[in-house]
Design an enzyme around this catalytic site. Sequence first.
Site, mmCIF file in Angstrom:
data_model
loop_
_atom_site.group_PDB
_atom_site.id
_atom_site.type_symbol
_atom_site.label_atom_id
_atom_site.label_comp_id
_atom_site.label_asym_id
_atom_site.label_seq_id
_atom_site.Cartn_x
_atom_site.Cartn_y
_atom_site.Cartn_z
ATOM 1 N N TYR A 96 77.811 63.109 49.496
ATOM 2 C CA TYR A 96 78.378 62.532 48.283
ATOM 3 C C TYR A 96 78.544 61.046 48.546
ATOM 4 O O TYR A 96 78.949 60.648 49.646
ATOM 5 C CB TYR A 96 79.754 63.129 47.961
ATOM 6 C CG TYR A 96 79.791 64.603 47.726
ATOM 7 C CD1 TYR A 96 78.830 65.243 46.948
ATOM 8 C CD2 TYR A 96 80.818 65.362 48.265
ATOM 9 C CE1 TYR A 96 78.905 66.604 46.718
ATOM 10 C CE2 TYR A 96 80.892 66.723 48.037
ATOM 11 C CZ TYR A 96 79.933 67.347 47.270
ATOM 12 O OH TYR A 96 80.014 68.696 47.052
ATOM 13 N N CYS A 99 82.135 59.752 49.971
ATOM 14 C CA CYS A 99 82.792 60.485 51.054
ATOM 15 C C CYS A 99 82.896 59.634 52.312
ATOM 16 O O CYS A 99 81.888 59.149 52.822
ATOM 17 C CB CYS A 99 82.001 61.746 51.350
ATOM 18 S SG CYS A 99 82.492 62.597 52.849
ATOM 19 N N PHE A 101 83.517 60.629 55.297
ATOM 20 C CA PHE A 101 82.871 61.307 56.406
ATOM 21 C C PHE A 101 81.353 61.134 56.337
ATOM 22 O O PHE A 101 80.688 61.002 57.360
ATOM 23 C CB PHE A 101 83.267 62.783 56.427
ATOM 24 C CG PHE A 101 84.730 62.980 56.690
ATOM 25 C CD1 PHE A 101 85.239 62.858 57.966
ATOM 26 C CD2 PHE A 101 85.610 63.267 55.653
ATOM 27 C CE1 PHE A 101 86.599 63.026 58.223
ATOM 28 C CE2 PHE A 101 86.964 63.437 55.897
ATOM 29 C CZ PHE A 101 87.455 63.308 57.184
ATOM 30 N N CYS A 102 80.816 61.125 55.132
ATOM 31 C CA CYS A 102 79.389 60.821 54.970
ATOM 32 C C CYS A 102 79.120 59.368 55.348
ATOM 33 O O CYS A 102 78.092 59.052 55.967
ATOM 34 C CB CYS A 102 78.959 61.069 53.532
ATOM 35 S SG CYS A 102 79.153 62.779 52.966
#
Length: 364
Positions: A96, A99, A101-102
């Site tokens: 996404y 995000c 974390f992405c």
Amino acid sequence: ERPLSARPQPKMAGAGRVWRLGALLLPPAWRLRAPGRAFGAAAGRGGSSGGGRLVLGAAFALGGTAGLCLAARQRLREHSAAELPAGSLQLTLYQYKTCPFCSKVRAFLDYHGLPYEIVEVNPIMRKEIKFSSYRKVPILLANAGSPLQLNDSSVIISAIKTYLVSRRNSLEEIVSFYPPVKTVTEKGKEVVEYENKYWLMLDEKETKRVYPVKEVRVEEMKWRKWADDWLVHLISPNVYRTPKEALASFDYIVREGKFGTLEGLFAKYVGAVAMFFVSKRLKKRHQLRDDVREDLYEAVNEWVKAVGKNRLFMGGNQPNLADLAVYGVLRVMEGLEAFDDMMAHTNIQPWYQRMEEVIEKTGV
């Protein structure tokens, strides 16, 4: 949980949590735009379902468990796995845009010059990852001779870093050292976690090369965990701190998302209100101050203090995995009022600019 220094060395290090929405990269807009102008964050793209369910689903997907990370405008660079030479890693990142974390994974891949293809996942339907029983992002599909799925941001980073440093083991074998463990939260919800997720699985010689002294490894692991367990929780309450900031965020969501005219108006105003109240709930859950900016400033300055005045990065002359994690989390706020305030009221700017420059220099 035992302190990192007291833990026995596991087989392999693992990954962090995953967010419901990914982070959009942006050039240093805080240096380019007029003060006070903030872009909103890209929420998930709408499906064909009704406007109310779509908007509220997107809103809570954005802000739900770990808080929403919003991002400013810029097209993500497309990294084509097809351009990799034969025998190299072929990587596809399912993400996404907003995000954190992405964003961490992208920062890691970019810094190491690893080409990759991006697949943007619809946060409502998630049909792009229907092939996977693991229903969160990021997911990294890697082919180093045979196809393999890697889940969870810190597992992805630790496993790929181990593979880059040591070619003794296949990537498949390395990933097997990060087995998923099902646990139950206090509220009775079953979740998947990964033990030892911040470890790199290296032999003694490789460990000495990457971590000349034990304290270097312990420090890196400590701050990678801090980025996942604390820093990310400060993002959503700050980017949705006021109705004005929430509205600016959803204005961007509507402009960038697949909404019809009426759906867009509904998303902008109802979504902004929803996320404003979600941010208040997150503030209470994480015991933040009334002025959540103070928590953000304190955390950022804590990081700067840990890096210190005598080194460019926590990793020394080059970023380590902790530098990349913190940078990946913070950059999802670029273009927002919270990001500008952070730059103006903390000591982060010199380190942040160095991170931008080194990733631009070493990245593909």
